[in-house]
Design a protein around this motif. Sequence first.
Motif, short mmCIF file in Angstrom:
data_model
loop_
_atom_site.label_atom_id
_atom_site.label_comp_id
_atom_site.label_asym_id
_atom_site.label_seq_id
_atom_site.Cartn_x
_atom_site.Cartn_y
_atom_site.Cartn_z
N ASN A 37 0.81 -1.23 0.00
CA ASN A 37 0.00 0.00 0.00
C ASN A 37 0.84 1.28 0.00
O ASN A 37 0.30 2.37 -0.10
N GLU A 38 2.17 1.14 0.10
CA GLU A 38 3.04 2.32 0.04
C GLU A 38 3.51 2.60 -1.39
O GLU A 38 4.29 3.52 -1.62
N LEU A 39 3.03 1.80 -2.31
CA LEU A 39 3.43 1.91 -3.72
C LEU A 39 2.20 2.20 -4.58
O LEU A 39 1.09 1.88 -4.17
N ASN A 40 2.35 2.78 -5.78
CA ASN A 40 3.59 3.26 -6.35
C ASN A 40 3.96 4.62 -5.78
O ASN A 40 3.08 5.40 -5.42
N ARG A 41 5.24 4.90 -5.81
CA ARG A 41 5.67 6.27 -5.54
C ARG A 41 5.14 7.14 -6.69
O ARG A 41 5.23 6.76 -7.86
N HIS A 42 4.56 8.27 -6.33
CA HIS A 42 3.86 9.06 -7.34
C HIS A 42 3.86 10.53 -6.93
O HIS A 42 4.15 10.88 -5.78
N LYS A 43 3.51 11.37 -7.87
CA LYS A 43 3.50 12.82 -7.62
C LYS A 43 2.12 13.27 -7.13
O LYS A 43 1.09 12.82 -7.63
N VAL A 44 2.12 14.19 -6.16
CA VAL A 44 0.87 14.86 -5.78
C VAL A 44 1.12 16.37 -5.78
O VAL A 44 2.25 16.81 -5.56
N TYR A 45 0.07 17.10 -6.03
CA TYR A 45 0.18 18.55 -6.03
C TYR A 45 -0.42 19.07 -4.72
O TYR A 45 -1.59 18.82 -4.42
N LEU A 46 0.36 19.76 -3.92
CA LEU A 46 -0.13 20.25 -2.62
C LEU A 46 -0.18 21.77 -2.60
O LEU A 46 0.70 22.44 -3.12
N ASN A 47 -1.23 22.28 -1.94
CA ASN A 47 -1.30 23.72 -1.68
C ASN A 47 -0.43 24.05 -0.46
O ASN A 47 -0.10 23.16 0.33
N ALA A 48 -0.10 25.29 -0.30
CA ALA A 48 0.71 25.68 0.86
C ALA A 48 -0.05 25.45 2.16
O ALA A 48 -1.27 25.63 2.22
N CYS A 49 0.67 25.05 3.21
CA CYS A 49 0.03 24.86 4.52
C CYS A 49 1.08 24.89 5.61
O CYS A 49 2.28 24.91 5.34
N LYS A 50 0.61 24.90 6.84
CA LYS A 50 1.51 24.79 8.00
C LYS A 50 1.12 23.57 8.83
O LYS A 50 -0.07 23.30 9.01
N ILE A 51 2.13 22.87 9.34
CA ILE A 51 1.89 21.70 10.17
C ILE A 51 2.58 21.89 11.51
O ILE A 51 3.73 22.34 11.55
N SER A 52 1.88 21.57 12.58
CA SER A 52 2.44 21.77 13.92
C SER A 52 3.66 20.87 14.14
O SER A 52 3.66 19.70 13.76
N GLY A 53 4.67 21.41 14.76
CA GLY A 53 5.85 20.62 15.08
C GLY A 53 5.64 19.76 16.32
O GLY A 53 6.45 18.87 16.61
N THR A 54 4.56 19.98 17.03
CA THR A 54 4.31 19.34 18.33
C THR A 54 2.95 18.64 18.33
O THR A 54 2.00 19.16 17.75
N LEU A 55 2.87 17.50 18.98
CA LEU A 55 1.58 16.82 19.13
C LEU A 55 0.72 17.55 20.16
O LEU A 55 1.25 18.22 21.06
N VAL A 56 -0.58 17.38 20.06
CA VAL A 56 -1.50 17.95 21.05
C VAL A 56 -1.31 17.22 22.38
O VAL A 56 -1.19 16.00 22.41
#
Lengths: 381, 381, 381, 381
Positions: D190-209
Amino acid sequence: MSIEEQFNHVRNHSLFLCRNLITEDFSLQASEEVSPPKWHLAHTTWFFEQFILVPNQPDYVVKHPQFNFLFNSYYNSLGNRTARNQRGLMTRPSVDEVMEYRNYVDNEMRSLISKKETAILELVRLGLNHEQQHQELLITDLKFSLWHNPLEPKIMDIGEYLDIQEAPWVELKEGIYEIGHEGSGFCFDNELNRHKVYLNACKISGTLVSNGEYLDFMNAGGYENPIFWHDEGWAWVKNQAQKSPLYWGKQDDRWTYYTLDGRQVINWEAPVAHVNFYEAAAFANWKGMRLPTEFEWEAAHKEFSWGSRWEWTNSAYLPYPGFKIAPGALGEYNGKFMVNQMVLRGASVATSEGHSRPTYRNFFHPHLRWQFMGIRLAKSI
Amino acid sequence: MSIEEQFNHVRNHSLFLCRNLITEDFSLQASEEVSPPKWHLAHTTWFFEQFILVPNQPDYVVKHPQFNFLFNSYYNSLGNRTARNQRGLMTRPSVDEVMEYRNYVDNEMRSLISKKETAILELVRLGLNHEQQHQELLITDLKFSLWHNPLEPKIMDIGEYLDIQEAPWVELKEGIYEIGHEGSGFCFDNELNRHKVYLNACKISGTLVSNGEYLDFMNAGGYENPIFWHDEGWAWVKNQAQKSPLYWGKQDDRWTYYTLDGRQVINWEAPVAHVNFYEAAAFANWKGMRLPTEFEWEAAHKEFSWGSRWEWTNSAYLPYPGFKIAPGALGEYNGKFMVNQMVLRGASVATSEGHSRPTYRNFFHPHLRWQFMGIRLAKSI
Amino acid sequence: MSIEEQFNHVRNHSLFLCRNLITEDFSLQASEEVSPPKWHLAHTTWFFEQFILVPNQPDYVVKHPQFNFLFNSYYNSLGNRTARNQRGLMTRPSVDEVMEYRNYVDNEMRSLISKKETAILELVRLGLNHEQQHQELLITDLKFSLWHNPLEPKIMDIGEYLDIQEAPWVELKEGIYEIGHEGSGFCFDNELNRHKVYLNACKISGTLVSNGEYLDFMNAGGYENPIFWHDEGWAWVKNQAQKSPLYWGKQDDRWTYYTLDGRQVINWEAPVAHVNFYEAAAFANWKGMRLPTEFEWEAAHKEFSWGSRWEWTNSAYLPYPGFKIAPGALGEYNGKFMVNQMVLRGASVATSEGHSRPTYRNFFHPHLRWQFMGIRLAKSI
Amino acid sequence: MSIEEQFNHVRNHSLFLCRNLITEDFSLQASEEVSPPKWHLAHTTWFFEQFILVPNQPDYVVKHPQFNFLFNSYYNSLGNRTARNQRGLMTRPSVDEVMEYRNYVDNEMRSLISKKETAILELVRLGLNHEQQHQELLITDLKFSLWHNPLEPKIMDIGEYLDIQEAPWVELKEGIYEIGHEGSGFCFDNELNRHKVYLNACKISGTLVSNGEYLDFMNAGGYENPIFWHDEGWAWVKNQAQKSPLYWGKQDDRWTYYTLDGRQVINWEAPVAHVNFYEAAAFANWKGMRLPTEFEWEAAHKEFSWGSRWEWTNSAYLPYPGFKIAPGALGEYNGKFMVNQMVLRGASVATSEGHSRPTYRNFFHPHLRWQFMGIRLAKSI
């Protein structure tokens, strides 16, 4: 059409759909998933009253204080409501009273519309699109509920099963595509934002799967071999002892299906309908193919004809990048359903005129099949 | 009354009970235990058709071949039937068609009755008693179903809650008593054979338990203390979070109940109704007493007044010595229900005139309470 | 046997029944109706601790404060308890700790018994009879749970299926009979008061129904014809797709049943077991006969041999005249189960020696059949 | 580590996890979702036997013919299997016999591994990764099952709740990213195939809740306001009367949680665990943010630390472009679960060493929370 004409047209069309019903039919509800015709007629009216008249029409008097409770569908932030599976128990208000309610609200709406305030006209357009969604449900719900009656009544003929025109496969090139609604026309919030997706190359069938092809799958043991099915699909097949699409039956070695125009011999050249996501995916697996994603469908849709079946995609119903939930109760319209449902693209024989567009995202739980759900195949290249 | 007059009287009374219904109400069914009015009207008609006309009226033509399927209640030997919880889905045939069906069968029945054949008149009497049973159910089913409507409609006033007349306790001496129906009047098979039972001495209350006394039980923590309850009763209290009889509610510190004449403030002097066997037995335990057996009730009934409530006894519904099941489908009338049900004696405000007698055995599962079920106490000496 | 000997004998017998179990088996629970062996061993010990030692042994220290929660069966007045269907989840305390608990309580009990106080010896006798009831359950629960294991292990041979001795029908004359326990020996509260009943004349079979006779019923379509069945029995047949007694299976056209000594070919001359009340009654109906009442059984029992099967009667489990519930938690022993259950008379191959007597009233819900339940026929004259 | 060392290491680690169990614990199963330790030990062994030894080791003799039935998990194409909710009923084979089974298969495997055939070593690596998945389940299943025991036993200390290190938000630029496994190391299909995705800009927290932040949500009425919840999430809250994460409880105004090391006072600085997708999404909504998609997570993962919690994403579990189901029973490994589940990324305190990687896709139904599931926030820019 002017907005006034649109309003009259849509509102009248709901009544037109009920032209062959007897009073008893208006309260009919055969399962939790479907609603009685009377409820659809009242709920779409309540939507105009609650979201447009109450906040915007000065001195508006609600028709009946308890109708908010009776005809709220699922807006938790607007208070309690009738349990979904008990809508058929509301024999009062009567059909006549609901018709009166419609007239009352329509008159108030017409007076409000005549003021031509942009923000309100936006809401009116939402209300009309909402009503058109319920027009489709009214038809499919009625079909499902009447099917429980051993007399199998005839109600209308909407051309459920017409022949398919054969068409070639469509090829989609690898690359970036723009997905989502564009321009100033009406769309639902779930069709926004328009955004880029990267797609691999694939082919999409120009033709929907026919009843005959689906019968081949059945005859090849499709419902007996777990290898074609999702694990939950296989559990559904076993627990429900399923062996064919909804409404199909075999009488004296002859396959028939129930339609709104009564039980009929199956037309093998017509596109299959009333299969759920599990069945659609199992059929595709059996063919050595797959279902398209909703992005592939939207990117390719200009190259094939569509509109008679809602078509299952292999995309889960999730928000587009930048999706925003509207403030207030209208924010409950779409976003809160974005889990455990699969997207369908297209439109169906039950879709009201003018209500379909290529970016429209319909969505249902994967086990459901009372809509006119069909199958279009795809394959990676 | 002549048999012709009786026939007309009973058949008309069913329609009279529906005098305030709107067409929509006729299909209303809020749970598996209750049936829609239209179904009662059609099923009692089907009973005459199936058990009397078909076997006895030469050249009789059944009104509609599928009505046997639609309106069979539970006669397994007469073929398949509509699932009990789907009776409300039968919007077709319409109310008008059911009325036509009644007229058609009534005319045929009148012509058959006029021949005065004894065996047939026997069956007619059974059919009329059967219809009277359904008249009571029609009332209680309607009450239960309409209660689900937040509008709480008013339908009729049958004097559900009238004051109790206080009366002294009745003493029963130890010894042999004769139980069961005697004489040539009509009775159901479950009232036979008349037989001897040996009873110990006991006392039976001359008065039914009132709403006020039942409130005392509630206020004394009756629904919070397992010691008063059968094990299954306690599970029912906990699982259903029950705290009062059916239809009771508290609004602004004031107790009310729903009646067929709308919601009303509780009359504390009136006999409690709508309690199940578990509640009746728990109340009796709390009082340090018990419920009478059906034999004690029948042996003592001449000494107290009864007729407004069906009264729970502590007797399970079982056959009398020598009980015989009739041959054919009519044999399914009573015998096959003789397990897991408790006997009620008396009659209620919903019982049709002339339908009650001291040997009548009504029976329900111990958790049910939508009938006008009440409590009479007893104690051993 | 002295009371000390009885105590040792009964307590040791519980362990003897587990002689072939492996540690893993002690926590086995396949349904809510059955309990794991470890739970039976602990609960019977808790009964002595809670009802005898705690109130009567000065300075007694409970073995573990949480055991009251863990090993209470159904005494609501003694506080919360482990949910019945979660008894198998109690892997801690270990089997060893439960054995230690038994030793600890046994030593304290022996010291208390040696004081010979009459009131306490009464309670000891109750505790021993209680443990014997659980010994029977331990056997039947184990059989039911192990049956779920595809390996179908062998655990013990208790002679489940031995040949029947043919014996003539017994005739009972009409008249008054005394029913219920008499004399100073031990009995449960539900066997009192001894009282008079009036019985009509009848005949009772001297012989239990055999596996072969039951097969005749099956081959004659017994499970396909609703006319023989109670309405609830027929629903059970249909919903559960039942076609034979519990544990029966057909392999290569050969009928077998699972026993505690492994799967065996059916002995057609042995008395049928593991049928529920619905099956017993349907078999009797098919024969044109009926089941005896518990009163008829008790009145006639001296004339036939019994003891290998619990025998279904057509009597509901109800209190005898003058029945009194003991004060305190022991009052929950029997009375609160007196609804919706049918009485069985006799004893079975799993009954501990010395535990049966003619007035013993066993009772189960009519759909259950994991006990060694059998059939004796009766007929009115 | 050589493949031989890896094999020994992984196989021994499963036993090491059981070091504090008593024999009784090995059969413990508290719900259908979890399995008993003995089953995990046997099933992982069966996997080697069935998928490697049987097809590849000449003259291999299966240990026991019925083990295929007993220890198959969900491979429909390999025949029937023990119902998932009945795994705890398999007291036989004993723990000792399962240990013997492990030894037997291990010896055969070592002899096969020594031949160094590439195709087989591939399968061995799959078998070891499979066993590591079950090691994580063994821990979480045990925690869930033991929690049902009122004694709340201690089993091991795996550092469930350690303090979070605060870290800054990570910014992701709009554009094309490569997603999926790369290189020659082991990965699941399920980790295959390696493929391209187009992502919009975003921010992800460096810390868990953290637990403390989650408590803020609870105190702010998070479980009482439908506006934060998916419709199905709200139904879950209401039907289950939920008010906090799994295992949390309040004793004397102090919040505690059950851990494998017994019940403990909550560490407010530690990352919250045992929340389901509905709770994670509701928390994010309350914060005015959202969960990251699995693609955003994978694209940004190098910029934050992870590994103590499985982190819910807002991505449904679906196939990557070009995903192929392996032929034969191994094809049932992943693909058939690709509906109605949400993806989690990361790893947890229960993950075996060496088993995690950034492209790993874990997946569960949105209502489940017995894994160490946590929350990382994201926001669109």
